[in-house]
Design a protein around this motif. Structure first.
Motif, PDB file in Angstrom:
ATOM      1  N   VAL A 188       0.864  -1.182   0.000  1.00 13.59           N
ATOM      2  CA  VAL A 188       0.000   0.000   0.000  1.00 13.59           C
ATOM      3  C   VAL A 188       0.900   1.231   0.000  1.00 13.59           C
ATOM      4  O   VAL A 188       1.716   1.408   0.914  1.00 13.59           O
ATOM      5  CB  VAL A 188      -0.923   0.020   1.231  1.00 13.59           C
ATOM      6  N   ASP A 189       0.774   2.059  -1.007  1.00 15.06           N
ATOM      7  CA  ASP A 189       1.672   3.204  -1.182  1.00 15.06           C
ATOM      8  C   ASP A 189       1.173   4.424  -0.405  1.00 15.06           C
ATOM      9  O   ASP A 189       0.589   5.355  -0.965  1.00 15.06           O
ATOM     10  CB  ASP A 189       1.809   3.523  -2.672  1.00 15.06           C
ATOM     11  N   ALA A 190       1.431   4.419   0.896  1.00 17.44           N
ATOM     12  CA  ALA A 190       1.058   5.565   1.725  1.00 17.44           C
ATOM     13  C   ALA A 190       1.921   6.781   1.405  1.00 17.44           C
ATOM     14  O   ALA A 190       1.474   7.926   1.569  1.00 17.44           O
ATOM     15  CB  ALA A 190       1.186   5.206   3.204  1.00 17.44           C
ATOM     16  N   TYR A 191       3.145   6.554   0.954  1.00 13.56           N
ATOM     17  CA  TYR A 191       4.065   7.657   0.662  1.00 13.56           C
ATOM     18  C   TYR A 191       3.462   8.608  -0.381  1.00 13.56           C
ATOM     19  O   TYR A 191       3.385   9.828  -0.165  1.00 13.56           O
ATOM     20  CB  TYR A 191       5.389   7.082   0.164  1.00 13.56           C
ATOM     21  N   THR A 192       3.032   8.047  -1.514  1.00 10.72           N
ATOM     22  CA  THR A 192       2.472   8.882  -2.568  1.00 10.72           C
ATOM     23  C   THR A 192       1.181   9.547  -2.111  1.00 10.72           C
ATOM     24  O   THR A 192       0.942  10.732  -2.392  1.00 10.72           O
ATOM     25  CB  THR A 192       2.221   8.046  -3.831  1.00 10.72           C
ATOM     26  N   ALA A 193       0.350   8.794  -1.394  1.00  7.74           N
ATOM     27  CA  ALA A 193      -0.908   9.358  -0.899  1.00  7.74           C
ATOM     28  C   ALA A 193      -0.649  10.559   0.004  1.00  7.74           C
ATOM     29  O   ALA A 193      -1.304  11.604  -0.117  1.00  7.74           O
ATOM     30  CB  ALA A 193      -1.695   8.287  -0.158  1.00  7.74           C
ATOM     31  N   LEU A 194       0.308  10.446   0.902  1.00 13.43           N
ATOM     32  CA  LEU A 194       0.614  11.533   1.829  1.00 13.43           C
ATOM     33  C   LEU A 194       1.300  12.704   1.138  1.00 13.43           C
ATOM     34  O   LEU A 194       1.108  13.862   1.527  1.00 13.43           O
ATOM     35  CB  LEU A 194       1.488  11.003   2.965  1.00 13.43           C
ATOM     36  N   SER A 195       2.091  12.412   0.109  1.00 14.52           N
ATOM     37  CA  SER A 195       2.822  13.481  -0.582  1.00 14.52           C
ATOM     38  C   SER A 195       1.884  14.495  -1.226  1.00 14.52           C
ATOM     39  O   SER A 195       2.281  15.638  -1.486  1.00 14.52           O
ATOM     40  CB  SER A 195       3.746  12.878  -1.651  1.00 14.52           C
ATOM     41  N   LYS A 196       0.644  14.110  -1.471  1.00 13.08           N
ATOM     42  CA  LYS A 196      -0.331  15.017  -2.078  1.00 13.08           C
ATOM     43  C   LYS A 196      -0.923  15.997  -1.070  1.00 13.08           C
ATOM     44  O   LYS A 196      -1.678  16.895  -1.457  1.00 13.08           O
ATOM     45  CB  LYS A 196      -1.454  14.195  -2.723  1.00 13.08           C
ATOM     46  N   HIS A 197      -0.579  15.834   0.208  1.00 10.95           N
ATOM     47  CA  HIS A 197      -1.216  16.641   1.260  1.00 10.95           C
ATOM     48  C   HIS A 197      -0.193  17.290   2.187  1.00 10.95           C
ATOM     49  O   HIS A 197      -0.516  17.601   3.332  1.00 10.95           O
ATOM     50  CB  HIS A 197      -2.154  15.751   2.077  1.00 10.95           C
ATOM     51  N   VAL A 198       1.026  17.518   1.710  1.00 10.84           N
ATOM     52  CA  VAL A 198       2.083  18.015   2.593  1.00 10.84           C
ATOM     53  C   VAL A 198       1.790  19.418   3.131  1.00 10.84           C
ATOM     54  O   VAL A 198       2.355  19.823   4.146  1.00 10.84           O
ATOM     55  CB  VAL A 198       3.464  17.986   1.899  1.00 10.84           C
ATOM     56  N   GLY A 199       0.911  20.146   2.470  1.00 11.93           N
ATOM     57  CA  GLY A 199       0.551  21.475   2.960  1.00 11.93           C
ATOM     58  C   GLY A 199      -0.470  21.439   4.079  1.00 11.93           C
ATOM     59  O   GLY A 199      -0.801  22.493   4.647  1.00 11.93           O
ATOM     60  N   GLU A 200      -0.967  20.253   4.428  1.00 13.67           N
ATOM     61  CA  GLU A 200      -1.936  20.089   5.505  1.00 13.67           C
ATOM     62  C   GLU A 200      -1.232  19.530   6.746  1.00 13.67           C
ATOM     63  O   GLU A 200      -0.064  19.133   6.694  1.00 13.67           O
ATOM     64  CB  GLU A 200      -3.054  19.150   5.042  1.00 13.67           C
ATOM     65  N   ASN A 201      -1.949  19.475   7.840  1.00 16.85           N
ATOM     66  CA  ASN A 201      -1.356  18.986   9.085  1.00 16.85           C
ATOM     67  C   ASN A 201      -1.399  17.462   9.136  1.00 16.85           C
ATOM     68  O   ASN A 201      -2.195  16.864   9.849  1.00 16.85           O
ATOM     69  CB  ASN A 201      -2.094  19.571  10.294  1.00 16.85           C
ATOM     70  N   ILE A 202      -0.494  16.830   8.374  1.00 18.59           N
ATOM     71  CA  ILE A 202      -0.484  15.368   8.316  1.00 18.59           C
ATOM     72  C   ILE A 202       0.554  14.751   9.252  1.00 18.59           C
ATOM     73  O   ILE A 202       0.517  13.541   9.497  1.00 18.59           O
ATOM     74  CB  ILE A 202      -0.279  14.859   6.879  1.00 18.59           C
ATOM     75  N   TYR A 203       1.487  15.551   9.766  1.00 18.86           N
ATOM     76  CA  TYR A 203       2.452  15.090  10.769  1.00 18.86           C
ATOM     77  C   TYR A 203       2.561  16.138  11.866  1.00 18.86           C
ATOM     78  O   TYR A 203       2.479  17.333  11.601  1.00 18.86           O
ATOM     79  CB  TYR A 203       3.840  14.859  10.154  1.00 18.86           C
ATOM     80  N   PHE A 204       2.771  15.657  13.082  1.00 13.05           N
ATOM     81  CA  PHE A 204       3.020  16.581  14.174  1.00 13.05           C
ATOM     82  C   PHE A 204       4.382  17.237  14.014  1.00 13.05           C
ATOM     83  O   PHE A 204       5.320  16.640  13.483  1.00 13.05           O
ATOM     84  CB  PHE A 204       2.975  15.850  15.514  1.00 13.05           C
ATOM     85  N   ARG A 205       4.505  18.433  14.526  1.00 14.28           N
ATOM     86  CA  ARG A 205       5.783  19.127  14.590  1.00 14.28           C
ATOM     87  C   ARG A 205       6.544  18.746  15.853  1.00 14.28           C
ATOM     88  O   ARG A 205       7.774  18.792  15.891  1.00 14.28           O
ATOM     89  CB  ARG A 205       5.548  20.644  14.594  1.00 14.28           C
ATOM     90  N   THR A 206       5.810  18.381  16.906  1.00 19.23           N
ATOM     91  CA  THR A 206       6.419  18.168  18.225  1.00 19.23           C
ATOM     92  C   THR A 206       6.303  16.721  18.702  1.00 19.23           C
ATOM     93  O   THR A 206       6.549  16.435  19.859  1.00 19.23           O
ATOM     94  CB  THR A 206       5.749  19.069  19.277  1.00 19.23           C
ATOM     95  N   ASP A 207       5.946  15.801  17.814  1.00 16.46           N
ATOM     96  CA  ASP A 207       5.759  14.409  18.192  1.00 16.46           C
ATOM     97  C   ASP A 207       6.211  13.536  17.029  1.00 16.46           C
ATOM     98  O   ASP A 207       6.188  13.968  15.868  1.00 16.46           O
ATOM     99  CB  ASP A 207       4.285  14.136  18.506  1.00 16.46           C
ATOM    100  N   HIS A 208       6.613  12.282  17.313  1.00 17.33           N
ATOM    101  CA  HIS A 208       7.143  11.428  16.251  1.00 17.33           C
ATOM    102  C   HIS A 208       6.060  10.714  15.444  1.00 17.33           C
ATOM    103  O   HIS A 208       6.368  10.020  14.482  1.00 17.33           O
ATOM    104  CB  HIS A 208       8.123  10.404  16.828  1.00 17.33           C
ATOM    105  N   HIS A 209       4.787  10.870  15.816  1.00 15.70           N
ATOM    106  CA  HIS A 209       3.695  10.234  15.087  1.00 15.70           C
ATOM    107  C   HIS A 209       3.202  11.103  13.923  1.00 15.70           C
ATOM    108  O   HIS A 209       3.492  12.292  13.871  1.00 15.70           O
ATOM    109  CB  HIS A 209       2.511   9.985  16.022  1.00 15.70           C
ATOM    110  N   TRP A 210       2.416  10.461  13.049  1.00 17.38           N
ATOM    111  CA  TRP A 210       1.654  11.254  12.107  1.00 17.38           C
ATOM    112  C   TRP A 210       0.426  11.830  12.791  1.00 17.38           C
ATOM    113  O   TRP A 210      -0.034  11.336  13.802  1.00 17.38           O
ATOM    114  CB  TRP A 210       1.267  10.465  10.862  1.00 17.38           C
ATOM    115  N   GLN A 211      -0.106  12.901  12.237  1.00 22.81           N
ATOM    116  CA  GLN A 211      -1.362  13.455  12.719  1.00 22.81           C
ATOM    117  C   GLN A 211      -2.504  12.505  12.322  1.00 22.81           C
ATOM    118  O   GLN A 211      -2.392  11.764  11.338  1.00 22.81           O
ATOM    119  CB  GLN A 211      -1.613  14.822  12.091  1.00 22.81           C
ATOM    120  N   PRO A 212      -3.619  12.518  13.033  1.00 26.39           N
ATOM    121  CA  PRO A 212      -4.766  11.720  12.607  1.00 26.39           C
ATOM    122  C   PRO A 212      -5.184  11.982  11.160  1.00 26.39           C
ATOM    123  O   PRO A 212      -5.663  11.072  10.483  1.00 26.39           O
ATOM    124  CB  PRO A 212      -5.858  12.136  13.601  1.00 26.39           C
TER     125      PRO A 212
END
Length: 395
Positions: A188-212
């Motif tokens: 499952v290519d999550a990389y490409t799916a996420l790359s389309k949304h890098v301008g949104e809050n998809i990862y935390f700035r202060t935590d090692h997890h992805w955002q919901p």
């Protein structure tokens, strides 16, 4: 702010130490280039233009400092030149993070804008082993059970400034490499799916997890591969909390730049009907809690990510009102915690078991519960680090 930072410091350190102790004494194999050879040194400003070092230069002498999701600061055991000669099946998405400075602080890179990033070194041999373990599970469950692999990239793939790119290995290359060894297992290519949304809050700035939200987009991609329905965000109740400072505050050595740039924590509650039954890691002592999401009352902000199933300590079984006969087990690290609620409208049953702590057999669970699908969902540090070795005795 000083009082808040003090409270966060205590909570962050406690959580960081707890996570690290889960893998105490292990050598993750999930690594980053030595900051000195990579163009910066701990505590020193890094612009990306001062280093004359070879980009593939690595050291094999440093020790790992790893949390339970495999995130670590350690030198790489596999230089870039050892990548597979096999051709990539598709092109890497073009993602640019612009340019800015940063400094190594604690075990992470802290950028000028306050974002903390775990650098990645890679683990090709471990990635191949991960793939072969999944292939073995596929053989055990047979042709009538779908087996999927979703290796989630982390923030380093999308937010490491272009001028500092030499400081980290490529998650894309490592994920693509291990996918080449999958046999009967669907990537499952999550990389490409996420790359389309890098301008949104998809990862935390202060935590090692992805955002919901990042987990949601990855789940959407999985739903396409699994050919199950997938609900739009409008079908969820949105909850937003301000002032989240997560694990990176502790990993950064309590860097004030991280504390002073908190995240907005937004998560999504499914509106359809479901129940959740929790078990011990040995599938004993069941009790029904009725919700994916556990309360955050009186909880320090650093612990807000535990809203998903209360963390990693228990096995969860979610029974929904979907009624489509599709029954899934997610084998995960903590990235899977935020991921699972996104499938409440997609599967009739969802089991959630942690790759690090589960004490029973995954293939036996599949047979006993009549499961139709198995998804391995974890971040790249787990899939190509020592965490993946824990899968072999759980098949």
């Amino acid at each position: 702010m000083k009082k808040t930072a003090s409270i966060l410091a205590a909570a962050a350190i406690l959580l960081s130490l707890t996570a690290c102790n889960n893998d105490q004494g292990s050598n993750s194999g999930m690594s980053v280039p030595n900051p000195v050879s990579a163009g910066g040194s701990s505590g020193n400003k890094t612009s990306g233009t001062e280093s004359g070092s070879d980009k593939s230069e690595v050291s094999d002498s440093s020790e790992s400092t790893e949390n339970s999701d495999g995130i670590s600061a350690e030198s790489s055991d596999v230089p870039e030149s050892s990548q597979s000669s096999e051709e990539s099946t598709h092109d890497k998405p073009d993602v640019s993070a612009g340019e800015q400075g940063g400094e190594m602080s604690g075990s992470v890179l802290v950028l000028d804008d306050g974002r903390a990033i775990d650098l990645y070194g890679g683990g090709y041999e471990r990635g191949q082993n991960y793939a072969e373990t999944l292939n073995q599970l596929k053989r055990l469950v047979g042709d009538n059970v779908n087996v999927f692999s979703l290796v989630a990239p982390t923030a380093v793939s999308f937010y490491l400034p272009d001028n500092l790119a030499h400081m980290s290995g490529s998650e894309w290359d490592n994920i693509d490499y291990l996918n080449g060894f999958l046999d009967g297992v669907i990537p499952v290519d999550a990389y490409t799916a996420l790359s389309k949304h890098v301008g949104e809050n998809i990862y935390f700035r202060t935590d090692h997890h992805w955002q919901p939200l990042g987990a949601y987009y990855a789940a959407e991609e999985f739903a396409k591969e699994a050919m199950v329905p997938f609900a739009p965000l409008s079908d969820y109740e949105t909850v937003t909390l301000e002032g989240y400072v997560g694990t990176m505050y502790g990993y950064s050595g309590e860097n004030p730049l991280v504390a002073n740039n908190p995240d907005t924590f937004t998560y999504y509650m499914p509106k359809n009907e479901y129940t959740v039954t929790y078990y011990t890691q040995s599938l004993e002592d069941p009790y029904e809690a009725g919700m994916f999401l556990k309360g955050l009352e009186n909880m320090a902000p650093v612990l807000w990510y535990t809203v998903f199933f209360g963390g990693d300590g228990e096995v969860a079984h979610v029974h929904t009102d979907v009624g489509n006969g599709r029954k899934l087990v997610i084998v995960k690290d903590s990235y899977g915690n935020a991921f699972a609620p996104c499938l409440a409208n997609s599967f009739e049953d969802i089991w959630l078991v942690d790759m690090r702590y589960f004490e029973k057999s995954i293939s036996q669970l599949v047979k006993d519960e009549g499961l139709t699908d198995v998804l391995f969902c974890m971040n790249s540090f787990s899939a190509t680090g020592n965490n993946q070795y824990k899968l072999a005795d759980k098949l």
